[in-house]
Motif scaffolding. Sequence first.
Motif, mmCIF file in Angstrom:
data_model
loop_
_atom_site.group_PDB
_atom_site.id
_atom_site.type_symbol
_atom_site.label_atom_id
_atom_site.label_comp_id
_atom_site.label_asym_id
_atom_site.label_seq_id
_atom_site.Cartn_x
_atom_site.Cartn_y
_atom_site.Cartn_z
ATOM 1 N N HIS A 131 -18.663 48.905 -46.516
ATOM 2 C CA HIS A 131 -18.782 48.331 -45.036
ATOM 3 C C HIS A 131 -18.955 46.708 -45.249
ATOM 4 N N HIS A 145 -17.275 43.810 -43.117
ATOM 5 C CA HIS A 145 -17.636 42.626 -42.287
ATOM 6 C C HIS A 145 -16.901 41.463 -42.574
ATOM 7 N N SER A 181 -26.598 40.651 -41.062
ATOM 8 C CA SER A 181 -26.813 41.629 -40.056
ATOM 9 C C SER A 181 -28.372 42.130 -40.060
ATOM 10 N N ASP A 224 -20.966 46.413 -35.773
ATOM 11 C CA ASP A 224 -20.433 47.327 -36.437
ATOM 12 C C ASP A 224 -19.171 48.258 -35.485
HETATM 13 ZN ZN ZN Z 1 -22.894 46.313 -40.439
#
Ligand code: ZN
Length: 845
Positions: free
Chosen positions: A618, A622, A643, A809
């Motif tokens: 993940h 980003h 985040s 996201d």
């Molecule tokens: Zn995130």
Amino acid sequence: MPSTTTYKDNAAIEFAATGNVVTSRAAAKRAAAGSTGRLILALDTSTDMLACALGRILPAPDGSWEMTLLACADHLCRRQANVELLPTVDRMLADAHVARADVDEVLVGTGPGSFTGVRIGVAAAKGVASALRVPLRAGSTLDATAWRAWLSGFRGLLGVVGDAMRREVYPGVYLLDDTGAHRDFSAETVLKAPQAADLWAARPDAAQLVLTGDGLAKHAAIYAERGLDRTLPQELWHPSGEGLLRAHAALLSQNAPAATSDLARNPQGDPALVLPLYTRLSDAEENERTRLGIAEPKTARTTGVDDALGDIHVQLRPMSVNDTPAAAALEREVFAGTGHNPWTAQMFADERDRPDSSWWVVHDQGKVVAFAGGAVVDGNLEILDVVCEPARRRAGLASRLLARVSYDAQMLGAHTSTLEVARDNEAARALYARLGYEEVGVRRNYYGQGHDALTCKATLPLSVDAGPREPEPRPVSRPWPQVRPSRSPQELEALAQAGELILAIESSCDETAMAVIDGAGHIVADVVSTQIDFHARFGGVVPEIASRKHTEAIVGVYQETMERAGHVLGLAGALDSSELAAVAVTQGPGLVGALVVGVAFAKGLAWAADKPLVCVNHLEGHLYANLLETPDLQPPFVASLLSGGHTMLVLVRDWGDYQVLGETLDDAVGEAFDKVAKALGLGYPGGPVISRLAKTGNPRAIDFPRAMLHSHDYRFSLSGLKTAVVTYIERENAAGRAINLPDLAASFEAAVIEVQVKKAATAVEEYGAQEFCAGGGVTANPELRQAFKDHFDRMGVRVTLPPLSACTDNAAMIALVARVKLDQGLTSPLTADADPNLELPSVLA
Ligand code: ZN
Ligand code: KG4
């Protein structure tokens, strides 16, 4: 409720000889070769048993359905279901010489059981059914356990005790005779183990009860103390794949399946509509109910959200005891002059205290303007009251309330809903009809002489059109099963032009997102379904709610994404899973229960479509989001990841080779924004509200600490800043001084930004980077963006910040990583599982 049915007296535990289980390869082949009947893949991971079987059902001359077992691969696999499920299914089909495309239907056990276990099976089954475009059927795990006992030859009265954790059980009583296992209870529920045992002990036929179920491992003694000490052998305590198939065949054979059965509720087998059978709300919601049941001082801020600042006026929340006088007053006002006797505040208080009830209010600026509620009885939600201030009608409040009430009811095990409406209330009748209620009966003079009531009935979920304001994740129903499209020469040409298409799936936190990327790296579809509304009232993301919402939304998001991709690519209708080159999914880091749903669905889809699986980090996503802004971005560069869960400085040596220079020692930056907002009663998420307030504030008004500014490393600490802000708020409150919110917000932001910019700049200098990038939800903050730009422009370093929509996201960023990984041949096996602590990959050890 104890049953009054009595059964034939067979005190002994009887086992009939059964030789009906045939798993030989020859038999499997014979049956598979048959041209009639339907091939069903059955799986259930609700308990420690990975139940998995393949069967063929054929209509018999007498109208019933016969089931032939072709293969079965049941085995115990504690907490490994997501690792083992698809490899097990794959091996079983190969052993039975059955091609995946020959599967006509998927059947999944939807619990009750372990929440995560149920979701693994359900999400994987949704992926398989979606890719194969076949119906997805749902079965009860308790039924599968009862049928397993039946298959073993047991006949008599059977009590299934499902393990519900925390000293609770899922009880179900069955009569097993030669024709099958028959339910003697109306709906799955959850009870404290002693209470469940008491109920059975009080049955007139208690002496005949023989127990089974995985709950016995913990609770057998509780039952034995009450004289219920006869149990089946332990190897029969779990469901089996064949049991699940038998239960399904029995349901098919019934002339009129019960209205609450899967067949009646979802005749097409739409995978979007198959949901786990939880029987209870999440802990956060249960605790909230307890809290709302305690009278709070009148001045208590019960909403947790300042309407004016939150930019939202009308809000929904569960009814608290403090709302009951207002509800009674509103009811008196609305029903004045009608035959209806308004409820008192006490009546509302009593109703909302019932454990199986759900009551919600709409409030605006602190005033209750509408409310609705009902109770679940035997799997049916009875709507008891729907009231709306006359001036606020036609604004969709009633449907939103009913959506919440009926959603809670579904979580409590309801499948249907009933209500009464006055025959002369045309507006209400039209509303209920839109929601899916059908008028099924009349109650004469129900509202006084000459005023009839109509009884209405609906199956859940209600068809609530949420509208654009509310991007709520919910099952979306489309015609199902769908026919695989045959492509025209032009379409085939368009697909060839697009190159290798990858579907990417993201479910690490509170966004269910999917995207499709083409061979050239262009995003052709990008869909995000956010759950923020469901978490907002708790002041942060609630993991159990997130997992539930992903399970609900995932098929709808998939279909929407494939439709949009089809449209953009110039296809007639949606893109098909067979036209993909790979399926990619976020493997971690994130909330484990949320990740698991995406990973299980992705694996089901990839396996059924026979496509490679690509697992994506993940955080790497980003970083890649910056390519959406600057396609020629080239490592090496320095990046800030900021985040709700992460705060780190990363040296990107190359794509796929990262060095984490430093991280936060405590809270993440986004978390600090969220906690400060919560302390101010500004709701969740905090970032957007605080940055809006900060616009008009003075950043030098309050001197908050710049933690670790001079620490000469790349580590961060934010909990001190958060504490300083909270202490400031308390001090000002105690002194009776009004807080200048814009000044506070601007000063807080300034403290965060100064540290972030300074450390990022030092890193860029130390590593001689020519470029700087950022990623994560906090990068959406306008002041931070400006500060990064100003500072690095002065240094002559190129700055890239992802487009606003790609800061939070999304799956487009996951697709960008997947594009590169697939081209490099970096695929993952079907044993891949979610990894909540996955770290950024590094080439150097
Ligand atoms: Zn995130
Ligand atoms: O990346 P993200 O969507 O999810 C995680 O992976 O955590 O980031 C969400 C976080 C939340 O904490 C939210 O408050 C924060 O990003 N955020 C902001 C802004 N917009 C969202 N923080 C500061 N300013 C904003 N404008």
